[in-house]
Write a protein that holds these residues in place. Structure first.
Motif, mmCIF file in Angstrom:
data_model
loop_
_atom_site.group_PDB
_atom_site.id
_atom_site.type_symbol
_atom_site.label_atom_id
_atom_site.label_comp_id
_atom_site.label_asym_id
_atom_site.label_seq_id
_atom_site.Cartn_x
_atom_site.Cartn_y
_atom_site.Cartn_z
ATOM 1 N N ASP A 140 0.810 -1.218 0.000
ATOM 2 C CA ASP A 140 0.000 0.000 0.000
ATOM 3 C C ASP A 140 0.846 1.271 0.000
ATOM 4 O OD1 ASP A 140 -2.208 -1.649 0.121
ATOM 5 O OD2 ASP A 140 -2.292 -1.580 2.315
ATOM 6 N N ASP A 141 1.959 1.231 0.721
ATOM 7 C CA ASP A 141 2.783 2.429 0.856
ATOM 8 C C ASP A 141 4.229 2.092 0.505
ATOM 9 O OD1 ASP A 141 3.955 4.817 1.467
ATOM 10 O OD2 ASP A 141 3.558 4.698 3.640
ATOM 11 N N GLU A 145 8.728 1.946 5.733
ATOM 12 C CA GLU A 145 9.886 1.138 6.100
ATOM 13 C C GLU A 145 9.507 -0.350 6.030
ATOM 14 O OE1 GLU A 145 13.124 1.925 7.024
ATOM 15 O OE2 GLU A 145 12.574 3.904 6.265
ATOM 16 N N PRO A 146 10.410 -1.171 5.516
ATOM 17 C CA PRO A 146 10.115 -2.612 5.486
ATOM 18 C C PRO A 146 10.074 -3.187 6.908
ATOM 19 C CG PRO A 146 12.354 -2.192 4.768
ATOM 20 C CD PRO A 146 11.710 -0.859 4.963
#
Length: 181
Positions: A140-141, A145-146
């Motif tokens: 979605d974004d 941050e992973p």
């Protein structure tokens, strides 16, 4: 598909054939023919439902033999897969004593004896790590941050699935096929 068997007619010289009604084609009774093999596969899969009338004994026997051979091959592959080491457990080293080809005289027994040395017959394999860590990215974004995620090691997951499939094959194999292996 529906098949109709036409027996050998010696007066007209027509050999044994199988007529496929859905394809409107005649199939020679030839073990090497691909269409004949399709007929055997249909007999294996559908039984008498694929034939108009009774299945001739020689065709049923050929289908039974083909099915037996397929099951035997599958059983042998499954047994070989189950015999492999479990990747989560690894494998211990196995050694045995083997003669070197040299002999020495034993004064106690007054006989020649082989000189032996230890040989590794099966190498050790370390177990794989139970889990692995991977980075998960947000769908979605893309700027987020992973997140770190810990999952079962894919090698273990694959090994477990392959073993389960092999065990299912062994369990489903008829006893006469197992006895022939």
């Amino acid at each position: 598909m529906t098949y109709v068997y036409h027996a050998n007619d010696e007066q007209s010289g027509v050999l044994d054939t199988i007529y496929c009604t859905s394809k409107d084609e005649y199939i020679s009774v030839n073990a090497n023919g691909s269409l004949y093999q399709e007929v055997l596969d249909a007999i294996i899969a559908e039984g008498a439902a694929c034939f108009d009338g009774d299945i001739p004994a020689e065709l049923q026997a050929a289908a039974d033999e083909k099915q037996f051979n397929q099951q035997l091959a599958g059983y042998r592959v499954a047994v070989a897969r189950l015999a492999q080491y479990i990747v989560a457990d690894g494998r211990e080293e196995v050694t045995e004593m083997q003669p070197t080809g040299e002999q020495v005289f034993n004064e106690e027994t007054m006989e020649m004896e082989d000189v032996m040395h230890e040989v590794i017959t099966v190498t050790a394999i370390d177990p794989v790590e139970a889990t692995v860590t991977r980075m998960v990215y947000s769908e979605d974004d893309p700027m987020a941050e992973p997140v770190e995620e810990t999952i079962e090691n894919p090698l273990i997951t694959t090994d477990v699935a392959e073993r389960a499939a092999a065990q299912a094959t062994v369990d489903a194999t008829p006893q006469p096929v197992k006895d022939a292996a």
